[in-house]
Design an enzyme around this catalytic site. Structure first.
Site, PDB file in Angstrom:
ATOM      1  CG  ASP A  23      -1.799  -1.244   1.283  1.00  0.00           C
ATOM      2  OD1 ASP A  23      -2.227  -1.705   0.219  1.00  0.00           O
ATOM      3  OD2 ASP A  23      -1.998  -1.769   2.387  1.00  0.00           O
ATOM      4  CE  LYS A  26       3.739  -2.326  -4.539  1.00  0.00           C
ATOM      5  NZ  LYS A  26       3.237  -2.108  -3.183  1.00  0.00           N
ATOM      6  N   GLY A  52      -4.161  -4.164  -4.288  1.00  0.00           N
ATOM      7  CA  GLY A  52      -5.060  -3.137  -4.796  1.00  0.00           C
ATOM      8  C   GLY A  52      -4.209  -1.946  -5.193  1.00  0.00           C
ATOM      9  CG  HIS A  53      -1.248  -2.008  -7.545  1.00  0.00           C
ATOM     10  ND1 HIS A  53      -0.362  -2.676  -8.348  1.00  0.00           N
ATOM     11  CD2 HIS A  53      -0.933  -2.368  -6.289  1.00  0.00           C
ATOM     12  CE1 HIS A  53       0.455  -3.413  -7.604  1.00  0.00           C
ATOM     13  NE2 HIS A  53       0.121  -3.249  -6.355  1.00  0.00           N
ATOM     14  CD  GLN A 236       0.920  -8.658  -2.499  1.00  0.00           C
ATOM     15  OE1 GLN A 236       1.722  -9.230  -3.198  1.00  0.00           O
ATOM     16  NE2 GLN A 236      -0.346  -8.531  -2.851  1.00  0.00           N
TER      17      GLN A 236
HETATM   18  P1  IMP Z   1      -2.725 -12.873   1.572  1.00  0.00           P
HETATM   19  O1  IMP Z   1      -1.742 -12.329   0.607  1.00  0.00           O
HETATM   20  O2  IMP Z   1      -4.164 -12.571   1.190  1.00  0.00           O
HETATM   21  O3  IMP Z   1      -2.511 -14.320   1.872  1.00  0.00           O
HETATM   22  O4  IMP Z   1      -2.523 -12.118   2.975  1.00  0.00           O
HETATM   23  C1  IMP Z   1      -1.341 -12.273   3.763  1.00  0.00           C
HETATM   24  C2  IMP Z   1      -0.957 -10.962   4.420  1.00  0.00           C
HETATM   25  O5  IMP Z   1      -0.556 -10.038   3.427  1.00  0.00           O
HETATM   26  C3  IMP Z   1      -2.102 -10.285   5.175  1.00  0.00           C
HETATM   27  O6  IMP Z   1      -1.538  -9.607   6.281  1.00  0.00           O
HETATM   28  C4  IMP Z   1      -2.632  -9.283   4.176  1.00  0.00           C
HETATM   29  O7  IMP Z   1      -3.288  -8.210   4.803  1.00  0.00           O
HETATM   30  C5  IMP Z   1      -1.341  -8.854   3.528  1.00  0.00           C
HETATM   31  N1  IMP Z   1      -1.509  -8.326   2.160  1.00  0.00           N
HETATM   32  C6  IMP Z   1      -1.660  -9.053   1.036  1.00  0.00           C
HETATM   33  N2  IMP Z   1      -1.753  -8.235  -0.025  1.00  0.00           N
HETATM   34  C7  IMP Z   1      -1.622  -6.988   0.443  1.00  0.00           C
HETATM   35  C8  IMP Z   1      -1.602  -5.711  -0.203  1.00  0.00           C
HETATM   36  O8  IMP Z   1      -1.703  -5.562  -1.418  1.00  0.00           O
HETATM   37  N3  IMP Z   1      -1.435  -4.644   0.626  1.00  0.00           N
HETATM   38  C9  IMP Z   1      -1.289  -4.759   1.972  1.00  0.00           C
HETATM   39  N4  IMP Z   1      -1.306  -5.931   2.610  1.00  0.00           N
HETATM   40  C10 IMP Z   1      -1.469  -7.037   1.843  1.00  0.00           C
END
Ligand code: IMP
Length: 445
Positions: A23, A26, A52-53, A236
């Site tokens: 977040d 990017k 989410g971009h 991420q």
């Molecule tokens: P997952 O990727 O859905 O398995 O989530 C694993 C961890 O990564 C959790 O803490 C999510 O909140 C975090 N996470 C996954 N994608 C994002 C992102 O795009 N932004 C922020 N946190 C993320």
């Protein structure tokens, strides 16, 4: 700190990575750079619809989840080989982009990408609904998709090259195996949720995606031979990296340069510049340690002024002070050349700022490197002066208040990396590079 020149000559293969817990905005940076006429294509390297971009262009909000941001600049946009491509979500994302007037004809996906099936998502929801060991995932099925891949029972996008009947047959086998696994482990049956085999979803996915599957390594070989500019958009952030992040509270892919290379088929010798994106403060969503988390009232205020709500899940993000130990670590392990600092326009509203340059371990030692288990340290926070006046109208570095310049200097000195861009607002047009000469903020292209 000597500023690294971001030349406006041929843009050769840029990698954009997040330096925190995702977040970091990017997407907006990649969009700004992808406007350059030197950029031919963008590749999203890894992850899936957990990302989410968001990009705001002339007040219009685009929230991308799987499609690379370069699509908004009319450039070729490829979902890379390390991605978990949602068969249920990608077709809808393409359609909604099309309805927003975006040209979706140049969206492709690597035939090596993993296919994320509806039952992966179901299992993620089941797991996160349990009572212990919660990661706080986005419940999109990302971990389950990669687990099947590692177990070598997953499906890859090349399956879409088969006939529709054959694709559905292979998917049905995979579904049946998932049903019996879910029965055994969770005593739950996805048939009850999905209304049996989700044939209509898979047929739609096939129809929309079949013509978009490409052999990415050989495609990239041609692109590189022709010296066309490539932007790689990681998802991420470094602290969510499966190997180097705050394990187990991480995502299940490689969020840095390693994932960028594997996801794009860019050879290491072809890397041009690695840019690390960080916010001027820190946010985190999901579970896991967060040493520099702010005091509740300050956090609530920053969450409000920074609109810190997840693009994908709508969850409130936790907010914290800037953690330079973390940012330096992320820069070092990824060979970052320069830092793009986002959301610099908010902090003047706080009377005092804090910044972390060291941690204290449970046995009282002071360290300035990232330990494997971040829950074992507490941050040592230093006060720094706030600049108290807004910077959103600034278009020159010399226009920034002296305290703000000191804040930037602290980041540069500690990380050993120049800040090569700042953002002073949410609109894409408020993202600037500051590299041509030390004083001037510039628009790209
Ligand atoms: P997952 O990727 O859905 O398995 O989530 C694993 C961890 O990564 C959790 O803490 C999510 O909140 C975090 N996470 C996954 N994608 C994002 C992102 O795009 N932004 C922020 N946190 C993320």
């Amino acid at each position: 700190m000597k500023r690294k020149e971001i030349t406006h000559g041929p843009v050769r293969n840029w990698i954009f990575i997040g330096l925190q817990w995702g977040d970091e905005t990017k997407g907006a940076w990649v969009y700004r750079f992808s406007l350059s006429h030197e950029v031919f294509l963008g590749i999203r390297s890894a992850g899936g619809s957990n990302a989410g971009h968001t990009v705001i262009i002339d007040g219009k909000v685009y929230a991308l989840h799987e499609v690379p941001t370069t699509v908004l600049a009319g450039k070729t946009a490829i979902l890379g080989s390390e991605m978990a491509v949602g068969v249920a979500t990608l077709p809808d994302e393409i359609e909604s982009l099309r309805q927003m007037g975006v040209d979706t004809e140049k969206i492709y996906l690597s035939d090596r990408a993993s296919l994320l099936m509806p039952w992966h998502r179901f299992e993620d929801e089941l797991r996160e609904g349990g009572t212990s060991n919660l990661i706080g995932s986005t419940k999109k099925g990302i971990g389950q998709c990669y687990r099947d891949d590692t177990d070598r029972i997953g499906l890859r996008a090349c399956e879409l090259r088969k006939t529709k009947g054959e694709f559905l047959r292979v998917a049905k086998n995979s579904f049946d195996a998932a049903v019996s696994r879910l029965d055994r482990f969770y005593n739950a049956n996805p048939k009850g949720w999905a209304g049996n085999f989700p044939e209509m979803i898979l047929e739609k996915a096939y129809d929309i995606l079949v013509g978009r599957v490409i052999d990415l390594p050989s495609f990239m070989g041609d692109v590189l031979k022709e010296k066309k500019g490539v932007l790689i958009e990681c998802a991420q952030g470094a602290m969510l990296d499966l190997r180097h992040g705050t394990y187990p509270y991480v995502t299940s892919s490689h969020t840095g340069v390693a994932g960028a290379l594997s996801g794009s088929s860019l050879s290491p010798s072809e890397i041009g510049t690695v840019l690390g994106v960080a916010k001027a403060y820190t946010t985190r969503v999901g579970n896991g340690p967060f040493p520099t988390k702010m005091e509740p009232e300050v956090e609530a205020f920053v969450r409000e002024i920074g609109k810190e709500k997840g693009t994908t899940t709508g969850r409130d993000r936790d907010c914290g002070w800037l953690d330079l130990v973390q940012i330096k670590y992320a820069c070092d392990i990824n060979g970052v050349d320069g830092i793009l600092l986002s959301k610099l326009d908010l902090l003047h509203q706080l009377p005092e700022l804090r910044i972390c340059l060291e941690y204290e371990t449970s046995d009282g030692r002071r360290i300035n490197h990232m330990p494997a288990d971040l829950s074992e340290v507490r941050p040592i926070l230093n006060s720094v002066e706030s600049w108290k006046s807004p910077v959103n109208g600034c278009r020159h570095l010399w226009g920034l208040p002296v305290e703000c310049r000191k804040y930037l200097g602290l980041i540069e000195d500690f990380t050993g990396r120049p800040i090569v861009g700042i953002s002073v607002g949410a609109e894409a047009s408020e993202y600037f590079t500051c590299c041509k000469n030390a004083e001037q903020l510039e628009m790209l292209p």
